[in-house]
Design a protein around this motif. Structure first.
Motif, PDB file in Angstrom:
ATOM      1  N   UNK A  45       0.867  -1.178   0.000  1.00  0.00           N
ATOM      2  CA  UNK A  45       0.000   0.000   0.000  1.00  0.00           C
ATOM      3  C   UNK A  45       0.904   1.228   0.000  1.00  0.00           C
ATOM      4  N   UNK A  46       0.990   1.861  -1.151  1.00  0.00           N
ATOM      5  CA  UNK A  46       1.950   2.939  -1.347  1.00  0.00           C
ATOM      6  C   UNK A  46       1.343   4.333  -1.234  1.00  0.00           C
ATOM      7  N   UNK A  47       0.021   4.410  -1.137  1.00  0.00           N
ATOM      8  CA  UNK A  47      -0.667   5.680  -0.972  1.00  0.00           C
ATOM      9  C   UNK A  47      -1.808   5.479   0.025  1.00  0.00           C
ATOM     10  N   UNK A  48      -2.194   6.522   0.771  1.00  0.00           N
ATOM     11  CA  UNK A  48      -3.322   6.382   1.693  1.00  0.00           C
ATOM     12  C   UNK A  48      -4.594   5.970   0.944  1.00  0.00           C
ATOM     13  N   UNK A  49      -5.260   4.944   1.454  1.00  0.00           N
ATOM     14  CA  UNK A  49      -6.484   4.457   0.820  1.00  0.00           C
ATOM     15  C   UNK A  49      -7.198   3.551   1.811  1.00  0.00           C
ATOM     16  N   UNK A  50      -8.254   4.049   2.459  1.00  0.00           N
ATOM     17  CA  UNK A  50      -8.923   3.243   3.488  1.00  0.00           C
ATOM     18  C   UNK A  50      -9.597   1.993   2.954  1.00  0.00           C
ATOM     19  N   UNK A  51      -9.805   1.914   1.648  1.00  0.00           N
ATOM     20  CA  UNK A  51     -10.514   0.763   1.089  1.00  0.00           C
ATOM     21  C   UNK A  51      -9.587  -0.388   0.704  1.00  0.00           C
ATOM     22  N   UNK A  52      -8.284  -0.200   0.837  1.00  0.00           N
ATOM     23  CA  UNK A  52      -7.339  -1.229   0.400  1.00  0.00           C
ATOM     24  C   UNK A  52      -6.359  -1.567   1.511  1.00  0.00           C
ATOM     25  N   UNK A  53      -5.926  -2.831   1.517  1.00  0.00           N
ATOM     26  CA  UNK A  53      -4.927  -3.279   2.466  1.00  0.00           C
ATOM     27  C   UNK A  53      -3.566  -3.394   1.813  1.00  0.00           C
ATOM     28  N   UNK A  54      -2.619  -3.902   2.583  1.00  0.00           N
ATOM     29  CA  UNK A  54      -1.290  -4.110   2.035  1.00  0.00           C
ATOM     30  C   UNK A  54      -0.209  -3.738   3.030  1.00  0.00           C
ATOM     31  N   UNK A  90       0.281  -4.068  -6.310  1.00  0.00           N
ATOM     32  CA  UNK A  90      -0.296  -2.859  -5.732  1.00  0.00           C
ATOM     33  C   UNK A  90      -1.509  -2.437  -6.528  1.00  0.00           C
ATOM     34  N   UNK A  91      -2.378  -1.647  -5.870  1.00  0.00           N
ATOM     35  CA  UNK A  91      -3.598  -1.121  -6.471  1.00  0.00           C
ATOM     36  C   UNK A  91      -3.587   0.390  -6.330  1.00  0.00           C
ATOM     37  N   UNK A  92      -3.960   1.075  -7.392  1.00  0.00           N
ATOM     38  CA  UNK A  92      -4.026   2.534  -7.341  1.00  0.00           C
ATOM     39  C   UNK A  92      -5.345   2.969  -6.702  1.00  0.00           C
ATOM     40  N   UNK A  93      -5.307   3.970  -5.831  1.00  0.00           N
ATOM     41  CA  UNK A  93      -6.552   4.478  -5.266  1.00  0.00           C
ATOM     42  C   UNK A  93      -7.477   5.018  -6.348  1.00  0.00           C
ATOM     43  N   UNK A  94      -8.768   4.899  -6.138  1.00  0.00           N
ATOM     44  CA  UNK A  94      -9.732   5.461  -7.072  1.00  0.00           C
ATOM     45  C   UNK A  94      -9.563   6.975  -7.151  1.00  0.00           C
ATOM     46  N   UNK A  95      -9.717   7.497  -8.341  1.00  0.00           N
ATOM     47  CA  UNK A  95      -9.643   8.938  -8.518  1.00  0.00           C
ATOM     48  C   UNK A  95      -8.252   9.489  -8.723  1.00  0.00           C
ATOM     49  N   UNK A  96      -7.221   8.652  -8.648  1.00  0.00           N
ATOM     50  CA  UNK A  96      -5.849   9.119  -8.849  1.00  0.00           C
ATOM     51  C   UNK A  96      -5.636   9.422 -10.339  1.00  0.00           C
ATOM     52  N   UNK A  97      -5.075  10.572 -10.639  1.00  0.00           N
ATOM     53  CA  UNK A  97      -4.831  10.954 -12.029  1.00  0.00           C
ATOM     54  C   UNK A  97      -3.746  10.089 -12.645  1.00  0.00           C
ATOM     55  N   UNK A  98      -3.649  10.163 -13.973  1.00  0.00           N
ATOM     56  CA  UNK A  98      -2.716   9.303 -14.705  1.00  0.00           C
ATOM     57  C   UNK A  98      -1.280   9.473 -14.227  1.00  0.00           C
ATOM     58  N   UNK A  99      -0.829  10.718 -14.047  1.00  0.00           N
ATOM     59  CA  UNK A  99       0.552  10.915 -13.613  1.00  0.00           C
ATOM     60  C   UNK A  99       0.769  10.404 -12.197  1.00  0.00           C
ATOM     61  N   UNK A 100      -0.266  10.480 -11.362  1.00  0.00           N
ATOM     62  CA  UNK A 100      -0.180   9.930 -10.015  1.00  0.00           C
ATOM     63  C   UNK A 100      -0.097   8.417 -10.027  1.00  0.00           C
ATOM     64  N   UNK A 101      -0.855   7.790 -10.916  1.00  0.00           N
ATOM     65  CA  UNK A 101      -0.789   6.326 -11.034  1.00  0.00           C
ATOM     66  C   UNK A 101       0.592   5.896 -11.515  1.00  0.00           C
ATOM     67  N   UNK A 102       1.121   6.602 -12.492  1.00  0.00           N
ATOM     68  CA  UNK A 102       2.443   6.257 -13.008  1.00  0.00           C
ATOM     69  C   UNK A 102       3.495   6.366 -11.910  1.00  0.00           C
ATOM     70  N   UNK A 147       3.010   6.083  -8.664  1.00  0.00           N
ATOM     71  CA  UNK A 147       2.780   4.992  -7.712  1.00  0.00           C
ATOM     72  C   UNK A 147       3.378   3.687  -8.238  1.00  0.00           C
ATOM     73  N   UNK A 148       3.101   3.385  -9.493  1.00  0.00           N
ATOM     74  CA  UNK A 148       3.609   2.133 -10.063  1.00  0.00           C
ATOM     75  C   UNK A 148       5.139   2.134 -10.131  1.00  0.00           C
ATOM     76  N   UNK A 149       5.720   3.284 -10.394  1.00  0.00           N
ATOM     77  CA  UNK A 149       7.187   3.352 -10.407  1.00  0.00           C
ATOM     78  C   UNK A 149       7.754   3.147  -9.011  1.00  0.00           C
ATOM     79  N   UNK A 150       7.065   3.663  -8.001  1.00  0.00           N
ATOM     80  CA  UNK A 150       7.511   3.427  -6.619  1.00  0.00           C
ATOM     81  C   UNK A 150       7.461   1.934  -6.291  1.00  0.00           C
ATOM     82  N   UNK A 151       6.423   1.256  -6.759  1.00  0.00           N
ATOM     83  CA  UNK A 151       6.312  -0.181  -6.506  1.00  0.00           C
ATOM     84  C   UNK A 151       7.431  -0.944  -7.207  1.00  0.00           C
ATOM     85  N   UNK A 152       7.727  -0.552  -8.444  1.00  0.00           N
ATOM     86  CA  UNK A 152       8.807  -1.206  -9.184  1.00  0.00           C
ATOM     87  C   UNK A 152      10.149  -1.005  -8.493  1.00  0.00           C
TER      88      UNK A 152
END
Length: 216
Positions: free
Chosen positions: A120-129, A155-167, A169-174
């Motif tokens: 869980x790389x970003x705050x998200x109350x609906x997801x664990x990790x 990892x799962x991206x939080x809902x509502x995260x913009x494209x650059x934010x998702x990218x 997050x995924x790079x942090x996971x990698x």
């Protein structure tokens, strides 16, 4: 009918995905005949998140060559044995306690499942990790839990995260996976797989983009 157009959607996805990225067909909510049609088109890896639903489908498809079943839902401790018996790969190991339980049961069952550790790389109350720092601290214990085979991170991206934010997050996971020496990354679903692939994902979990709406 969902089977109509499946071949075209699959061809489009295959042409868009790099050779290094594997397609996990998320078949939850799809009946056995749709999975059968996907198998006829060359797919072998399927993702399910509900044990009972998956067991029924596996029974209905028992005449096929063995398929590669992945469990992708949140795993409750009391379902651990059943999931281990029916899935060769688990994408949602989100705590040391769950990993220890899976390792103990896998040893009893004579199994050696591949597991992805969910982070869980970003705050998200609906997801664990795992929190990244907790994962770093517990990694020596997790890596030693034979016969489990930790192969990567999910990892799962939080809902509502913009494209650059998702990218990002995924790079942090990698980067975290590389730090731990893990070669596989389960990142990206129907709404964000392009960013996940750009960041280095090796497995994308695609349901709606492949099958359309659920039928079950």
């Amino acid at each position: 009918m969902v089977v109509d157009g499946l071949a075209a959607r699959l061809d489009q996805l295959r042409s868009a995905l790099p050779a290094s990225v594997k397609l996990l067909a998320v078949s939850k909510g799809q009946p056995p005949e749709v999975i059968r049609a996907a198998v006829a088109l060359g797919l072998r890896s399927f993702g399910e998140s509900r044990l009972q639903e998956a067991q029924a489908k596996q029974g209905a498809l028992g005449d096929l060559e063995p398929l590669d079943w992945h469990f992708i839902g949140r795993l409750q401790a009391n379902k651990a044995r059943g999931v281990l018996r029916h899935f060769g790969t688990i994408h949602s190991v989100d705590s040391l306690e769950l990993a220890q339980r899976l390792g103990r049961i896998a040893a009893e069952e004579g199994l050696s499942p591949a597991v992805f550790l969910q982070v869980k790389l970003r705050p998200d109350p609906s997801k664990g990790g795992f929190d990244p720092e907790t994962l770093r601290q517990q990694w020596p214990e997790l890596a030693a839990l034979a016969p489990l085979r930790p192969v990567g991170l999910m990892t799962l991206a939080p809902l509502g995260l913009a494209s650059d934010g998702r990218l990002a997050l995924f790079r942090d996971c990698a980067a975290l996976a590389a730090e731990l020496g893990l070669g596989e990354l389960s990142m990206g679903m129907s709404g964000d797989w392009p960013e996940a692939v750009e960041a280095g994902s090796t497995w994308v979990r695609l349901g709606g983009a492949l099958f359309g709406s659920r039928q079950m």
